[in-house]
Every structure is written in structure tokens, then in C-alpha cells.
Design a protein around this motif. Structure first.
Motif, PDB file in Angstrom:
ATOM      1  N   VAL A  31       8.058  11.987   2.298  1.00 16.71           N
ATOM      2  CA  VAL A  31       6.673  11.564   2.575  1.00 16.71           C
ATOM      3  C   VAL A  31       6.225  12.022   3.959  1.00 16.71           C
ATOM      4  CG1 VAL A  31       6.683   9.653   0.937  1.00 16.71           C
ATOM      5  CG2 VAL A  31       7.404   9.240   3.308  1.00 16.71           C
ATOM      6  N   THR A  32       7.165  12.088   4.907  1.00 17.10           N
ATOM      7  CA  THR A  32       6.805  12.541   6.251  1.00 17.10           C
ATOM      8  C   THR A  32       6.400  14.005   6.243  1.00 17.10           C
ATOM      9  OG1 THR A  32       8.297  10.933   7.278  1.00 17.10           O
ATOM     10  CG2 THR A  32       7.605  12.807   8.631  1.00 17.10           C
ATOM     11  N   GLN A  33       7.209  14.845   5.598  1.00 14.12           N
ATOM     12  CA  GLN A  33       6.942  16.287   5.596  1.00 14.12           C
ATOM     13  C   GLN A  33       5.768  16.670   4.698  1.00 14.12           C
ATOM     14  OE1 GLN A  33      10.326  18.788   4.584  1.00 14.12           O
ATOM     15  NE2 GLN A  33       9.012  20.513   4.028  1.00 14.12           N
ATOM     16  N   HIS A  34       5.743  16.134   3.494  1.00 16.73           N
ATOM     17  CA  HIS A  34       4.790  16.617   2.489  1.00 16.73           C
ATOM     18  C   HIS A  34       3.471  15.848   2.458  1.00 16.73           C
ATOM     19  CE1 HIS A  34       7.843  19.303   0.878  1.00 16.73           C
ATOM     20  NE2 HIS A  34       8.698  18.288   0.902  1.00 16.73           N
ATOM     21  N   ILE A  35       3.441  14.689   3.140  1.00 15.24           N
ATOM     22  CA  ILE A  35       2.194  13.921   3.159  1.00 15.24           C
ATOM     23  C   ILE A  35       1.724  13.681   4.598  1.00 15.24           C
ATOM     24  CG2 ILE A  35       1.031  11.785   2.521  1.00 15.24           C
ATOM     25  CD1 ILE A  35       2.872  11.593   0.094  1.00 15.24           C
ATOM     26  N   PHE A  36       2.485  12.925   5.380  1.00  9.62           N
ATOM     27  CA  PHE A  36       2.021  12.538   6.718  1.00  9.62           C
ATOM     28  C   PHE A  36       1.697  13.757   7.579  1.00  9.62           C
ATOM     29  CE2 PHE A  36       5.142   8.695   6.381  1.00  9.62           C
ATOM     30  CZ  PHE A  36       4.384   8.161   5.356  1.00  9.62           C
ATOM     31  N   LYS A  37       2.650  14.664   7.720  1.00 10.87           N
ATOM     32  CA  LYS A  37       2.441  15.831   8.586  1.00 10.87           C
ATOM     33  C   LYS A  37       1.418  16.790   7.984  1.00 10.87           C
ATOM     34  CE  LYS A  37       6.856  15.794  11.072  1.00 10.87           C
ATOM     35  NZ  LYS A  37       8.108  16.542  11.386  1.00 10.87           N
ATOM     36  N   LYS A  38       1.404  16.897   6.681  1.00  8.24           N
ATOM     37  CA  LYS A  38       0.513  17.853   6.023  1.00  8.24           C
ATOM     38  C   LYS A  38      -0.949  17.521   6.262  1.00  8.24           C
ATOM     39  CE  LYS A  38      -0.344  20.152   1.599  1.00  8.24           C
ATOM     40  NZ  LYS A  38       0.113  20.296   0.199  1.00  8.24           N
ATOM     41  N   ILE A  39      -1.282  16.223   6.301  1.00  7.81           N
ATOM     42  CA  ILE A  39      -2.694  15.855   6.443  1.00  7.81           C
ATOM     43  C   ILE A  39      -3.002  15.213   7.801  1.00  7.81           C
ATOM     44  CG2 ILE A  39      -3.053  15.668   3.964  1.00  7.81           C
ATOM     45  CD1 ILE A  39      -2.849  12.668   4.166  1.00  7.81           C
ATOM     46  N   GLY A  40      -2.060  15.347   8.736  1.00  2.00           N
ATOM     47  CA  GLY A  40      -2.329  14.914  10.106  1.00  2.00           C
ATOM     48  C   GLY A  40      -2.284  13.424  10.328  1.00  2.00           C
ATOM     49  N   MET A  41      -1.461  12.719   9.549  1.00  2.00           N
ATOM     50  CA  MET A  41      -1.296  11.272   9.749  1.00  2.00           C
ATOM     51  C   MET A  41      -0.252  11.055  10.850  1.00  2.00           C
ATOM     52  SD  MET A  41      -1.400   9.930   5.769  1.00  2.00           S
ATOM     53  CE  MET A  41      -1.503   8.187   6.198  1.00  2.00           C
ATOM     54  N   ASN A  42      -0.689  11.232  12.097  1.00  2.00           N
ATOM     55  CA  ASN A  42       0.241  11.236  13.227  1.00  2.00           C
ATOM     56  C   ASN A  42       0.675   9.844  13.662  1.00  2.00           C
ATOM     57  OD1 ASN A  42       0.061  14.101  13.408  1.00  2.00           O
ATOM     58  ND2 ASN A  42      -1.885  13.892  14.498  1.00  2.00           N
ATOM     59  N   MET A  45       0.841  -1.200   0.000  1.00  6.14           N
ATOM     60  CA  MET A  45       0.000   0.000   0.000  1.00  6.14           C
ATOM     61  C   MET A  45       0.878   1.251   0.000  1.00  6.14           C
ATOM     62  SD  MET A  45      -3.305  -0.833   2.448  1.00  6.14           S
ATOM     63  CE  MET A  45      -4.159   0.701   2.037  1.00  6.14           C
ATOM     64  N   THR A  46       2.148   1.078   0.365  1.00  2.00           N
ATOM     65  CA  THR A  46       3.146   2.154   0.285  1.00  2.00           C
ATOM     66  C   THR A  46       3.210   2.740  -1.120  1.00  2.00           C
ATOM     67  OG1 THR A  46       4.488   1.160   2.035  1.00  2.00           O
ATOM     68  CG2 THR A  46       5.629   2.636   0.521  1.00  2.00           C
ATOM     69  N   LYS A  47       2.951   1.930  -2.129  1.00  2.00           N
ATOM     70  CA  LYS A  47       3.086   2.391  -3.516  1.00  2.00           C
ATOM     71  C   LYS A  47       2.159   3.566  -3.818  1.00  2.00           C
ATOM     72  CE  LYS A  47       4.864  -1.932  -5.467  1.00  2.00           C
ATOM     73  NZ  LYS A  47       5.088  -2.662  -4.209  1.00  2.00           N
ATOM     74  N   GLN A  48       1.022   3.652  -3.138  1.00  2.00           N
ATOM     75  CA  GLN A  48       0.141   4.799  -3.318  1.00  2.00           C
ATOM     76  C   GLN A  48       0.859   6.096  -2.938  1.00  2.00           C
ATOM     77  OE1 GLN A  48      -3.343   4.110  -0.932  1.00  2.00           O
ATOM     78  NE2 GLN A  48      -3.893   2.213  -1.989  1.00  2.00           N
ATOM     79  N   PHE A  49       1.568   6.051  -1.832  1.00  2.00           N
ATOM     80  CA  PHE A  49       2.270   7.234  -1.342  1.00  2.00           C
ATOM     81  C   PHE A  49       3.418   7.608  -2.282  1.00  2.00           C
ATOM     82  CE2 PHE A  49       0.137   5.299   2.205  1.00  2.00           C
ATOM     83  CZ  PHE A  49      -0.357   6.361   2.931  1.00  2.00           C
ATOM     84  N   THR A  50       4.134   6.602  -2.766  1.00  2.00           N
ATOM     85  CA  THR A  50       5.230   6.862  -3.695  1.00  2.00           C
ATOM     86  C   THR A  50       4.712   7.474  -4.984  1.00  2.00           C
ATOM     87  OG1 THR A  50       6.466   5.006  -2.759  1.00  2.00           O
ATOM     88  CG2 THR A  50       7.154   5.782  -4.934  1.00  2.00           C
ATOM     89  N   ALA A  51       3.603   6.931  -5.501  1.00  2.00           N
ATOM     90  CA  ALA A  51       3.033   7.462  -6.738  1.00  2.00           C
ATOM     91  C   ALA A  51       2.572   8.906  -6.565  1.00  2.00           C
ATOM     92  CB  ALA A  51       1.867   6.588  -7.188  1.00  2.00           C
ATOM     93  N   VAL A  52       1.904   9.201  -5.457  1.00  2.00           N
ATOM     94  CA  VAL A  52       1.448  10.578  -5.213  1.00  2.00           C
ATOM     95  C   VAL A  52       2.646  11.508  -5.021  1.00  2.00           C
ATOM     96  CG1 VAL A  52       0.259  12.067  -3.541  1.00  2.00           C
ATOM     97  CG2 VAL A  52      -0.837   9.968  -4.356  1.00  2.00           C
ATOM     98  N   ALA A  53       3.706  11.038  -4.370  1.00  2.00           N
ATOM     99  CA  ALA A  53       4.913  11.858  -4.214  1.00  2.00           C
ATOM    100  C   ALA A  53       5.493  12.220  -5.582  1.00  2.00           C
ATOM    101  CB  ALA A  53       5.942  11.106  -3.374  1.00  2.00           C
ATOM    102  N   VAL A  54       5.522  11.266  -6.497  1.00  2.00           N
ATOM    103  CA  VAL A  54       6.007  11.536  -7.860  1.00  2.00           C
ATOM    104  C   VAL A  54       5.115  12.565  -8.539  1.00  2.00           C
ATOM    105  CG1 VAL A  54       6.312  10.542 -10.162  1.00  2.00           C
ATOM    106  CG2 VAL A  54       7.142   9.299  -8.151  1.00  2.00           C
ATOM    107  N   LEU A  55       3.792  12.413  -8.392  1.00  2.00           N
ATOM    108  CA  LEU A  55       2.871  13.364  -9.012  1.00  2.00           C
ATOM    109  C   LEU A  55       2.981  14.753  -8.388  1.00  2.00           C
ATOM    110  CD1 LEU A  55      -0.264  11.068  -9.462  1.00  2.00           C
ATOM    111  CD2 LEU A  55       1.158  12.044 -11.286  1.00  2.00           C
ATOM    112  N   MET A  56       3.267  14.824  -7.090  1.00  2.00           N
ATOM    113  CA  MET A  56       3.481  16.124  -6.452  1.00  2.00           C
ATOM    114  C   MET A  56       4.684  16.828  -7.065  1.00  2.00           C
ATOM    115  SD  MET A  56       2.712  15.010  -2.480  1.00  2.00           S
ATOM    116  CE  MET A  56       2.766  16.625  -1.703  1.00  2.00           C
TER     117      MET A  56
END
Length: 352
Positions: free
Chosen positions: A196-207, A81-92
Motif C-alpha cells: 500500500v505504501t509503494q502502490h498507493i500512498f507514494k503513487k498519489i502523494g499521500m505523504n 477506513m483502511t478497508k478501502q485501501f485493502t479493497a483497492v489493492a485487491v482490485l489492482m
């Protein structure tokens, strides 16, 4: 008389809604308890429809040795399921103009041996590159416990013969997502974990979501197991090996935040979000039923976006149906017991 009639209708509808909810819960309970027992490694399941949580329950044990029961907040390794995050990071990064899906990988890794083939980030994202999947190589056992840099991981598989020419076939490939993680690092100037920590997890509150670590103290971490004629602890693996293809840990509540962020375009503009859910084609125009980081399937003839994960000791599955905004996620802590079928069955129950 009209007032009495209206009261009757409202009461009837409320009663009908209550009975439906009770029946739904009973049906879901039966699905899960037939597979997950109280004394064994367990699971957490979450189901949401139109923004409302309709099911959130735990089953079994988070840690057998310490006799710790599973919690709704339990944190699992989610594997692919990590691949979703990697794909979105590339698109960002693409939306920022720092790369393009059609860029060749040699733009970022000039010495990568493509043997004259044009291998692009798009090929990596869609599992159509032809690059050998390193997780299927016999030599994987020699590096499984070693902490490798992204370059060392790429060097491990880059000289393997390709399985086919880019775009000719779809073949699930963890190597492609390892390469994407490495390219994210080179383009962003951050490690994959930092990005992914800075631009995804922290940004949307995935604590309660992390790039996995054996050293870090992670509250509510579930232990992983396998079944070898009885439950035993999962094999050790360095998280530098699954890396950007499978090294994220999370829980069901955070994964709901993730799904909400993706579907509401909180991380990407609509024009870039849609790229993740486009059914891409091979060179011969055959659909592959895969976007960028998501499988594109159907449940009850409704289009759904889904992806599962498997890593030593853990299985995961998430399914999203966009028209009714249904999201179902299941996480389990034994690689002997997958939540995939149950997750899809729950989604089927929720679809009108």
C-alpha cells in the motif's frame, strides 16, 4: 444601461454566494462545536464540493498531556477506513491478472478449513463469507498487545465455527480483510505495508499516510483517548492485530487525495473502479448495500459511498457523493466522540 445591469447581476450573485458560504460555515461550526469542546480531545473536518474546499477546520486538542492543540494536518488512526485501501489493492492485483475476486481462498491458503464451502475473495470483500469476526472473540484480549505475523493472526480465528454459509448473509467481518491482507502479501511478494505504501500512498502523494507504528516518529500525530469518567489514554494495541482491516494512519488532506485518485480512476481503470461501488447481492438476490470496502447508502435521497472507522482512541468517517463531487471527512481522537453523524449532516448541507 446594459453594462450597469450586468454589473448589478454579477455583484448580486457574488454577494449571494458570499452570504451562502458564510451561512454554510456557521451551520457547520454549530454542528461541530455542539459536540467537540476546545479543552477536550478534538477533530478535524474537511468538506469539498466540485473540487473546491468549502470547509477545513480543527477543534479541540491533539494531546491533552502536552497541551497541544489540534492542527488541520494532524494525523489520526483511521481504523476501518483502511478497508478501502485493502479493497483497492485487491482490485489492482486483479487488474494485473494476478488474482480474481471469484478465486477461492484455498487457492492461496490451501489449508484453510472451509468445511466444504466455497469461500471466495468476493465473499471476504463484501462481508458475506460467514467467517467469524475475530474482533468479537473473547480471546482477542490475549493477543491484543502481541505482534503477530499475518499467518499467526489468521491461525487465531481460522478454526472458529462459521456464522453462516457463504453468501447467505451480510455480517461485518474484520477477519475477511485480515485474510485479504495476507493474500495480498502472498500474491504480490511484498508485505501489506510495503504494497500500500509503494502502490498507493507514494503513487498519489499521500505523504502523511502510513501503516501505523508505535515506534516510528510521525509528525503531527494526534494522541488517542477514551472517556472513563474523565479522559484517559487509549488502550495499547499491536497494529499487527487490526492489520489490513484497520491499521492505516492519515489526515484529512491525504484522504482527499485518496478520494480524488479513486474517483478519477488514477489507481484503477473505470471497469475495475466500478467493482468497488457495485451494490452486491446475497444468494437470494437481496442487496447488501456494500461494495468492496465502501458502504452504499443515501443522503437526501442521493447515493453516497461511505465508510467509518473505530480503533482504540480514534473514530473516522468519510462520505462521497459522486454527482456533485462532494466529499466530507471527519477524524477524531477519542473513541468516545464519533464524527459519523456530523459528517453525514455536512454532506446533507452541501447536496443541492
Amino acid at each position: 444601461m446594459r453594462v450597469i445591469f450586468r454589473i448589478f447581476i454579477v455583484t448580486f450573485l457574488l454577494f449571494h454566494s458570499f452570504v451562502f458560504a458564510q451561512n454554510l460555515e456557521t451551520k457547520i461550526d454549530h454542528l461541530i462545536t455542539s459536540k467537540f469542546k476546545p479543552e477536550t480531545p478534538g477533530a478535524v473536518f474537511l468538506a469539498v464540493k466540485k473540487g473546491k474546499v468549502v470547509y477545513r477546520k480543527v477543534f479541540g486538542m491533539a494531546n491533552l498531556e502536552m497541551n497541544v492543540q489540534m492542527k488541520p494536518e494532524s494525523v489520526f488512526e483511521i481504523g476501518s477506513m483502511t478497508k478501502q485501501f485493502t479493497a483497492v489493492a485487491v482490485l489492482m492485483l486483479a487488474e494485473q491478472g494476478k488474482l480474481k475476486p471469484d478465486d477461492e481462498i484455498t487457492k492461496f491458503i490451501p489449508d484453510y478449513p472451509t468445511n466444504g464451502n466455497k469461500i471466495t475473495l468476493h465473499h471476504l470483500l463484501t462481508h458475506t463469507s460467514g467467517i467469524k469476526d475475530f474482533t468479537g472473540m473473547k480471546a482477542i484480549k490475549d493477543i491484543a498487545r502481541r505482534d503477530l505475523s499475518p499467518k499467526e493472526l489468521v491461525d487465531f480465528f481460522k478454526n472458529e465455527p462459521v456464522d453462516f454459509k457463504p453468501g447467505e448473509q451480510y455480517k461485518y467481518c474484520n477477519s475477511g480483510y485480515a485474510l485479504l491482507g495476507y493474500i495480498i502479501e502472498m500474491v504480490s511478494g511484498q508485505t501489506y505495508e510495503e504494497f500500500v505504501t509503494q502502490h498507493i500512498f507514494k503513487k498519489i502523494g499521500m505523504n502523511n499516510t502510513f501503516y501505523a507504528s508505535h515506534d516510528m516518529i510521525i509528525k503531527n500525530r494526534a494522541s488517542g483517548y477514551r472517556d472513563r469518567e474523565g479522559f484517559v489514554n487509549a488502550n495499547y494495541i499491536s497494529f499487527s492485530i487490526p492489520y489490513a482491516s484497520g491499521s492505516i494512519m492519515s489526515n484529512v488532506d491525504d484522504l482527499l487525495k485518496w478520494q480524488n485518485a479513486v474517483s478519477s480512476n488514477a489507481l484503477l481503470s473505470p471497469a475495475f473502479t466500478v467493482k468497488a461501488f457495485t451494490n452486491y447481492q446475497l444468494n437470494n438476490k437481496t442487496n447488501i448495500d456494500y461494495g468492496y470496502g465502501w458502504h452504499l447508502e443515501k443522503v437526501k435521497n442521493k447515493a453516497v459511498y461511505e465508510h467509518g472507522g473505530s480503533i482504540f482512541g480514534f473514530k473516522s468517517m468519510g462520505v462521497y457523493e459522486p454527482t456533485e463531487q462532494i466529499y466530507v471527512v471527519g477524524l477524531s481522537n477519542c473513541d468516545c466522540n464519533s464524527p459519523t453523524a456530523i459528517t453525514k449532516e455536512i454532506a446533507s448541507l452541501l447536496i443541492d
